[in-house]
Motif scaffolding. Sequence first.
Motif, PDB file in Angstrom:
ATOM      1  N   UNK A   1       0.823  -1.219   0.000  1.00 22.72           N
ATOM      2  CA  UNK A   1       0.000   0.000   0.000  1.00 22.72           C
ATOM      3  C   UNK A   1       0.852   1.263   0.000  1.00 22.72           C
ATOM      4  N   UNK A   2       1.978   1.234   0.711  1.00 22.13           N
ATOM      5  CA  UNK A   2       2.855   2.411   0.713  1.00 22.13           C
ATOM      6  C   UNK A   2       3.497   2.609  -0.660  1.00 22.13           C
ATOM      7  N   UNK A   3       3.786   1.510  -1.341  1.00 21.73           N
ATOM      8  CA  UNK A   3       4.380   1.613  -2.683  1.00 21.73           C
ATOM      9  C   UNK A   3       3.375   2.146  -3.692  1.00 21.73           C
ATOM     10  N   UNK A   4       2.092   1.871  -3.488  1.00 19.69           N
ATOM     11  CA  UNK A   4       1.064   2.470  -4.331  1.00 19.69           C
ATOM     12  C   UNK A   4       1.112   3.996  -4.237  1.00 19.69           C
ATOM     13  N   UNK A   5       1.248   4.487  -3.018  1.00 21.68           N
ATOM     14  CA  UNK A   5       1.313   5.941  -2.810  1.00 21.68           C
ATOM     15  C   UNK A   5       2.530   6.537  -3.507  1.00 21.68           C
ATOM     16  N   UNK A   6       3.675   5.874  -3.368  1.00 22.29           N
ATOM     17  CA  UNK A   6       4.898   6.381  -3.999  1.00 22.29           C
ATOM     18  C   UNK A   6       4.791   6.352  -5.518  1.00 22.29           C
ATOM     19  N   UNK A   7       4.244   5.274  -6.064  1.00 24.41           N
ATOM     20  CA  UNK A   7       4.098   5.167  -7.520  1.00 24.41           C
ATOM     21  C   UNK A   7       3.180   6.267  -8.057  1.00 24.41           C
ATOM     22  N   UNK A   8       2.120   6.552  -7.318  1.00 22.93           N
ATOM     23  CA  UNK A   8       1.213   7.612  -7.747  1.00 22.93           C
ATOM     24  C   UNK A   8       1.903   8.971  -7.709  1.00 22.93           C
ATOM     25  N   UNK A   9       2.768   9.179  -6.728  1.00 18.83           N
ATOM     26  CA  UNK A   9       3.498  10.448  -6.633  1.00 18.83           C
ATOM     27  C   UNK A   9       4.385  10.659  -7.862  1.00 18.83           C
ATOM     28  N   UNK A  10       5.083   9.622  -8.280  1.00 16.82           N
ATOM     29  CA  UNK A  10       6.027   9.759  -9.393  1.00 16.82           C
ATOM     30  C   UNK A  10       5.362   9.645 -10.760  1.00 16.82           C
TER      31      UNK A  10
ATOM     32  N   UNK B   1       1.658   9.404 -11.420  1.00 11.94           N
ATOM     33  CA  UNK B   1       0.272   9.814 -11.604  1.00 11.94           C
ATOM     34  C   UNK B   1      -0.719   8.723 -11.237  1.00 11.94           C
ATOM     35  N   UNK B   2      -1.981   9.077 -11.210  1.00 10.59           N
ATOM     36  CA  UNK B   2      -3.015   8.169 -10.698  1.00 10.59           C
ATOM     37  C   UNK B   2      -3.262   6.966 -11.600  1.00 10.59           C
ATOM     38  N   UNK B   3      -2.871   7.029 -12.858  1.00 12.93           N
ATOM     39  CA  UNK B   3      -3.096   5.908 -13.780  1.00 12.93           C
ATOM     40  C   UNK B   3      -1.869   5.007 -13.924  1.00 12.93           C
ATOM     41  N   UNK B   4      -0.966   5.048 -12.961  1.00 22.20           N
ATOM     42  CA  UNK B   4       0.300   4.337 -13.116  1.00 22.20           C
ATOM     43  C   UNK B   4       0.116   2.834 -13.316  1.00 22.20           C
ATOM     44  N   UNK B   5      -0.902   2.232 -12.709  1.00 22.08           N
ATOM     45  CA  UNK B   5      -1.078   0.787 -12.848  1.00 22.08           C
ATOM     46  C   UNK B   5      -1.489   0.384 -14.259  1.00 22.08           C
ATOM     47  N   UNK B   6      -2.187   1.279 -14.963  1.00 18.06           N
ATOM     48  CA  UNK B   6      -2.572   1.005 -16.346  1.00 18.06           C
ATOM     49  C   UNK B   6      -1.451   1.345 -17.330  1.00 18.06           C
ATOM     50  N   UNK B   7      -0.516   2.180 -16.906  1.00 18.59           N
ATOM     51  CA  UNK B   7       0.482   2.700 -17.836  1.00 18.59           C
ATOM     52  C   UNK B   7       1.888   2.141 -17.628  1.00 18.59           C
ATOM     53  N   UNK B   8       2.063   1.257 -16.639  1.00 17.63           N
ATOM     54  CA  UNK B   8       3.401   0.720 -16.366  1.00 17.63           C
ATOM     55  C   UNK B   8       3.352  -0.803 -16.307  1.00 17.63           C
ATOM     56  N   UNK B   9       4.535  -1.390 -16.409  1.00 16.75           N
ATOM     57  CA  UNK B   9       4.690  -2.841 -16.306  1.00 16.75           C
ATOM     58  C   UNK B   9       5.889  -3.166 -15.430  1.00 16.75           C
ATOM     59  N   UNK B  10       5.854  -4.272 -14.700  1.00  9.79           N
ATOM     60  CA  UNK B  10       7.059  -4.701 -13.979  1.00  9.79           C
ATOM     61  C   UNK B  10       8.100  -5.199 -14.966  1.00  9.79           C
ATOM     62  N   UNK B  11       9.349  -5.149 -14.576  1.00 11.85           N
ATOM     63  CA  UNK B  11      10.428  -5.601 -15.457  1.00 11.85           C
ATOM     64  C   UNK B  11      10.403  -7.114 -15.626  1.00 11.85           C
ATOM     65  N   UNK B  12      11.219  -7.610 -16.543  1.00 11.56           N
ATOM     66  CA  UNK B  12      11.278  -9.050 -16.827  1.00 11.56           C
ATOM     67  C   UNK B  12      11.684  -9.850 -15.593  1.00 11.56           C
ATOM     68  N   UNK B  13      12.747  -9.415 -14.903  1.00  6.58           N
ATOM     69  CA  UNK B  13      13.206 -10.151 -13.722  1.00  6.58           C
ATOM     70  C   UNK B  13      12.196 -10.024 -12.586  1.00  6.58           C
ATOM     71  N   UNK B  14      11.527  -8.887 -12.499  1.00 12.56           N
ATOM     72  CA  UNK B  14      10.478  -8.732 -11.493  1.00 12.56           C
ATOM     73  C   UNK B  14       9.371  -9.752 -11.712  1.00 12.56           C
ATOM     74  N   UNK B  15       8.998  -9.971 -12.954  1.00 20.97           N
ATOM     75  CA  UNK B  15       7.968 -10.978 -13.252  1.00 20.97           C
ATOM     76  C   UNK B  15       8.450 -12.373 -12.848  1.00 20.97           C
ATOM     77  N   UNK B  16       9.730 -12.624 -13.048  1.00 23.92           N
ATOM     78  CA  UNK B  16      10.309 -13.900 -12.625  1.00 23.92           C
ATOM     79  C   UNK B  16      10.243 -14.039 -11.105  1.00 23.92           C
ATOM     80  N   UNK B  17      10.538 -12.965 -10.411  1.00 21.48           N
ATOM     81  CA  UNK B  17      10.491 -12.934  -8.942  1.00 21.48           C
ATOM     82  C   UNK B  17       9.060 -13.210  -8.459  1.00 21.48           C
TER      83      UNK B  17
END
Length: 316
Positions: free
Chosen positions: A81-90, A92-108
């Motif tokens: 939940x705290x990371x949601x707040x930080x992502x929105x700060x950097x 914007x509010x649509x960050x979940x629709x406009x970003x993707x985790x990296x390849x290694x993050x998906x592996x993790x």
Amino acid sequence: EDCADGLAKKLKEGTADAHKAAESVHFVKEFIKCRVDQQIYAQFVVNLYHIYQALEEALDANAEHPLIESLHFPDELERAETLKLDAEYYLGSNWQQETLPSKVTREYVQRLQQLKKEAPELLIPHAYTRYLGDLSGGQLLKKAAIRGMKLPADGSGVHFYNFRRIPDTMVFKNMYRARMDSLHADSATADRMVEEANYAFFLNTRIFQELDSLAGFEANPVPPPVTAPASSEAAKAYSAAKAAGCPFASLAAQGLPLPEGHPSSGETSVEPLQPKEESAPHQPPVTPQAAKMPWLQITGAVAVLGLIVALRARSK
């Protein structure tokens, strides 16, 4: 037989080299020096959100597991939940629709989802490396982020590092380690936890290197851990084989089948629990026209060969 050394000590000593390797990555060294690119850091936040979301869902689903129950502190530790707040700060509010985790993050994330179902006890080293790291060096990174990106004093952009329900981080860390040491984990399970903790550091180091690549810095590939983590079923087979004095116990530990005709613990061999590799890049199918005209391939090869001969003749 329970682990002779405390589990917390065993994890710390067993991951010392991997920890050092993670800290030597360019991204981390620059971060500590307060040289933080906001776009790169925003991707870091997105990656962390997906990792913590998967970890915390897995821990919540296994909250009553005998080895997890005493280490489960959702109110004090959860970070998604705290990371949601930080992502929105950097971003914007649509960050979940406009970003993707990296390849290694998906592996993790895939690894954590596997452990959630197949080997919940191996979530402990992931929680250990992440949360205790956040409560330790993470507090230095918070200061570096504020200075490097000139963030406001109200905590915007660094909510991730604020553990509001932990008034004294040192007291909490000591309590957490003491609870780890009191777990009734046998030696084989403790060894598997060390392997998993090293694998967690391996994934984290590669994520840092992905961020380096985004910033234009290339690094040497990180060598994988010497021993690949195995599933809990493989560990049971290992324990049974070792107790019987079996010379092939190490095979069982990796989830490999014992030699044909060899007595087993009564269970079939199991596959090692490893992250699924991403599929190879898609190859375009051969079109019907190309399939009917193999002569095009032959004449093309002849043309290339003729060009090579002509160039060699010209060079003489």
